[in-house]
Scaffold this active site. Structure first.
Site, PDB file in Angstrom:
ATOM      1  N   TRP A 193       0.815  -1.172   0.229  1.00 23.84           N
ATOM      2  CA  TRP A 193       0.214  -0.254  -0.180  1.00 23.84           C
ATOM      3  C   TRP A 193       1.094   1.113   0.307  1.00 23.84           C
ATOM      4  O   TRP A 193       1.797   1.679   0.793  1.00 23.84           O
ATOM      5  CB  TRP A 193      -1.235  -0.144   0.878  1.00 23.84           C
ATOM      6  CG  TRP A 193      -1.676   1.408   0.937  1.00 23.84           C
ATOM      7  CD1 TRP A 193      -2.487   2.129   0.615  1.00 23.84           C
ATOM      8  CD2 TRP A 193      -1.362   2.978   1.952  1.00 23.84           C
ATOM      9  NE1 TRP A 193      -3.436   2.670   0.439  1.00 23.84           N
ATOM     10  CE2 TRP A 193      -2.027   3.392   1.834  1.00 23.84           C
ATOM     11  CE3 TRP A 193      -0.066   2.672   3.174  1.00 23.84           C
ATOM     12  CZ2 TRP A 193      -2.142   5.312   2.264  1.00 23.84           C
ATOM     13  CZ3 TRP A 193      -0.062   4.154   3.912  1.00 23.84           C
ATOM     14  CH2 TRP A 193      -1.323   5.131   3.426  1.00 23.84           C
ATOM     15  N   GLU A 234      -3.012  -3.031  -2.916  1.00 24.53           N
ATOM     16  CA  GLU A 234      -4.113  -2.044  -1.784  1.00 24.53           C
ATOM     17  C   GLU A 234      -4.605  -0.784  -2.955  1.00 24.53           C
ATOM     18  O   GLU A 234      -3.927   0.002  -2.424  1.00 24.53           O
ATOM     19  CB  GLU A 234      -3.897  -2.284  -0.725  1.00 24.53           C
ATOM     20  CG  GLU A 234      -4.636  -1.214   0.360  1.00 24.53           C
ATOM     21  CD  GLU A 234      -4.847  -1.955   2.186  1.00 24.53           C
ATOM     22  OE1 GLU A 234      -3.866  -1.737   2.125  1.00 24.53           O
ATOM     23  OE2 GLU A 234      -5.595  -0.802   2.652  1.00 24.53           O
ATOM     24  N   LYS A 236      -6.769   2.496  -2.703  1.00 32.34           N
ATOM     25  CA  LYS A 236      -8.206   3.287  -1.858  1.00 32.34           C
ATOM     26  C   LYS A 236      -8.332   4.619  -2.893  1.00 32.34           C
ATOM     27  O   LYS A 236      -7.320   4.780  -3.909  1.00 32.34           O
ATOM     28  CB  LYS A 236      -6.661   3.869  -0.853  1.00 32.34           C
ATOM     29  CG  LYS A 236      -7.016   4.738   0.411  1.00 32.34           C
ATOM     30  CD  LYS A 236      -6.062   4.986   1.013  1.00 32.34           C
ATOM     31  CE  LYS A 236      -6.219   5.758   2.237  1.00 32.34           C
ATOM     32  NZ  LYS A 236      -5.794   5.299   3.336  1.00 32.34           N
ATOM     33  N   ASP A 267      -9.607  -3.029   1.042  1.00 32.64           N
ATOM     34  CA  ASP A 267      -9.323  -2.526   2.491  1.00 32.64           C
ATOM     35  C   ASP A 267     -11.187  -2.463   2.576  1.00 32.64           C
ATOM     36  O   ASP A 267     -11.434  -1.261   1.590  1.00 32.64           O
ATOM     37  CB  ASP A 267      -8.774  -1.653   2.281  1.00 32.64           C
ATOM     38  CG  ASP A 267      -9.252  -1.342   3.971  1.00 32.64           C
ATOM     39  OD1 ASP A 267      -9.855  -0.257   4.956  1.00 32.64           O
ATOM     40  OD2 ASP A 267      -7.666  -0.769   4.894  1.00 32.64           O
ATOM     41  N   HIS A 294      -8.549  -6.445   3.703  1.00 36.11           N
ATOM     42  CA  HIS A 294      -8.175  -5.201   5.326  1.00 36.11           C
ATOM     43  C   HIS A 294      -9.732  -5.263   5.710  1.00 36.11           C
ATOM     44  O   HIS A 294     -10.118  -3.811   5.032  1.00 36.11           O
ATOM     45  CB  HIS A 294      -7.629  -4.229   4.760  1.00 36.11           C
ATOM     46  CG  HIS A 294      -6.292  -4.586   4.756  1.00 36.11           C
ATOM     47  ND1 HIS A 294      -5.251  -3.633   4.679  1.00 36.11           N
ATOM     48  CD2 HIS A 294      -5.513  -5.593   4.859  1.00 36.11           C
ATOM     49  CE1 HIS A 294      -3.639  -3.673   4.840  1.00 36.11           C
ATOM     50  NE2 HIS A 294      -3.821  -5.221   4.582  1.00 36.11           N
ATOM     51  N   ASP A 304     -10.000   3.391   9.773  1.00 31.58           N
ATOM     52  CA  ASP A 304      -9.835   2.668  10.454  1.00 31.58           C
ATOM     53  C   ASP A 304     -10.505   2.348  11.793  1.00 31.58           C
ATOM     54  O   ASP A 304      -9.072   2.198  12.578  1.00 31.58           O
ATOM     55  CB  ASP A 304      -8.164   2.843  10.553  1.00 31.58           C
ATOM     56  CG  ASP A 304      -7.732   2.463   9.292  1.00 31.58           C
ATOM     57  OD1 ASP A 304      -7.506   1.363   8.428  1.00 31.58           O
ATOM     58  OD2 ASP A 304      -7.611   4.187   8.727  1.00 31.58           O
TER      59      ASP A 304
END
Ligand code: RNT
Ligand code: ZN
Length: 427
Positions: A193, A234, A236, A267, A294, A304
């Protein structure tokens, strides 16, 4: 009836599930075989053990850890002790996901041992500990909290030297992942990431993406057996400080993973707040043999938060079970909360993920899918809703008892006790 309430409640509950064709003992065996990779970074607020001066809470790369609850792990020994405590309160055998910044550099300052120079030797203590504990390791290169990432760009950086540095870091990390895989006899999942992006409207969205693809190709150039190491990338959508543009978006990495046969890491907190990964799993697995999740929980701009037993968590677990994907999906956690006890954060999040899998496995999937094929959507909805109030809690409690971990909230007393024993830790 009074002396064994957990067993008694389980007996009755298992009969209810049995009436639906679900054998709870078979479910337990299945559940036990699914490892979850606990993320080391919940234990110390993504700090790591590199020997450099850091400002408190200064992670960089758009990662924010808020809160100042006492007791965070300050050394690898403390982090390992905290993890042992957490594992002892979670049913099943799980994994540990390490970041490169958690190597043991024994006082060597990072300016003489930088991230492009690290090797398996810096993770030997972790490897030895993992083998003693009977757990396996996963890994991540660390593309943040570093001077060469201060402008929020790493593998997509316009400066060739900086790109080279980060490519070397990625190469070093795959070797570390392979050494972990070798030592544990099963592949280490090494997940890339990077934070790269822009706060404001870019004048060129194209070049950084071209540079990123080239850099990744250089990182992955060496063939490594998938029995030792599996590469994941990953995606985002946006982050703190990269609100307008993230180089490694979903479309970027989906295309990259398919063309290079890498695992895509989804994620749960990396998409628009109304967009959910539970609906992406079955699409992505059409074109990729394996993915990494994730498991996280987004709240507004933070991606998170500690995982709770939310509708989306249950939807993810249902997808994995209904689609028969468990053999193709690696499960990792990704959250960091410094406002509560950090061991408790691991325990809460991991127990919830296991609970969601148990809930999904207790569902009469064949029956629901048959109703759907027959077009009986009334019954599909009715049974899905009735399922929610079946005595799942009794089955979960018994699973904990059988796995020799605390039943119900009893684990919290152990965490409080542990917290008292480590009361001398200051942040
Ligand atoms: C960041 C990514 C990434 C990190 C960890 C620390 O947005 O989710 O997975 O959280 O690598
Ligand atoms: Zn993540």
């Amino acid at each position: 009836m009074q002396d064994k309430p957990v067993e008694q409640a389980y007996e009755l509950a298992s009969q209810r599930y049995s009436a639906l064709g679900i054998d709870t003992e078979v479910v337990f065996d299945r559940l036990k075989s699914i490892p979850i990779s606990l993320h080391c970074w919940q234990g110390d607020d993504v700090g790591g053990f590199e020997n450099i001066e850091k400002k408190i809470g200064d992670v960089g790369g758009g990662l924010a850890v808020t809160g100042n609850y006492p007791g965070k792990a300050r050394t690898p020994e403390e982090l390992r002790a905290d993890l042992e405590k957490a594992y002892s309160l979670i049913p099943g055998t799980h994994r540990l996901n390490l970041h490169a910044s958690y190597g043991e550099f024994h006082g060597v300052a990072r300016n003489s041992l930088d991230r492009n120079q690290i090797g398996p030797e810096h993770f030997q203590d972790w490897i030895n500990w993992a083998s003693e504990q009977g757990i396996s390791l996963d890994f991540n290169p660390t593309y943040f909290a570093h001077e060469k990432a201060d402008d929020g760009l790493t593998l997509a950086h316009p400066d060739r030297e900086i790109r080279e540095f980060w490519i070397e870091h990625g190469i070093a990390c795959r070797k570390i992942g392979a050494a972990m895989g070798q030592a544990q006899g099963n592949p280490c999942v090494t997940n890339v990431w990077i934070p790269d992006g822009y706060k404001d409207t870019p004048a060129n969205r194209r070049l950084p993406r071209e540079r990123l693809a080239d850099s990744l190709d250089a990182v992955f150039a060496e063939e490594i057996s998938p029995e030792l190491n599996l590469d994941a990338v990953e995606c985002k959508l946006f982050g703190l400080g990269s609100e307008s543009y993230v180089v490694g978006s979903h479309e970027f990495y989906l295309g990259y993973a398919i063309t290079r046969q890498k695992l895509l890491c989804l994620d749960a907190g990396h998409f628009h707040p109304t967009e959910v990964i539970s609906d992406k799993i079955s699409s992505v697995l059409m074109y990729l043999p394996k993915i990494l999740l994730h498991v996280s929980r987004g709240v507004r701009w933070d991606s998170d938060h500690v995982v709770t037993l939310s509708d989306e968590l249950q939807a993810i677990a249902h997808e994995l079970v209904r689609g028969d994907y468990l053999g193709r999906v690696h499960l990792g956690l990704d959250f960091f909360d410094a406002s509560i006890n950090r061991v408790a954060a691991w325990v809460i999040g991991t127990r919830n993920l296991i609970k969601s899998l148990l809930l999904a496995m207790l569902e009469p999937v064949d029956r629901l899918q048959q109703l759907e094929r027959e077009g009986d959507f009334t019954s599909r909805l009715a049974l899905m809703e009735e399922q929610k109030s079946l005595p799942f809690g009794a089955v979960w409690d018994y699973y904990c008892l059988k796995s020799e971990v605390p039943v119900g909230a009893a684990w919290l007393d152990e965490v409080k006790q542990y917290e008292r024993e480590n009361g001398d830790r200051s942040n």
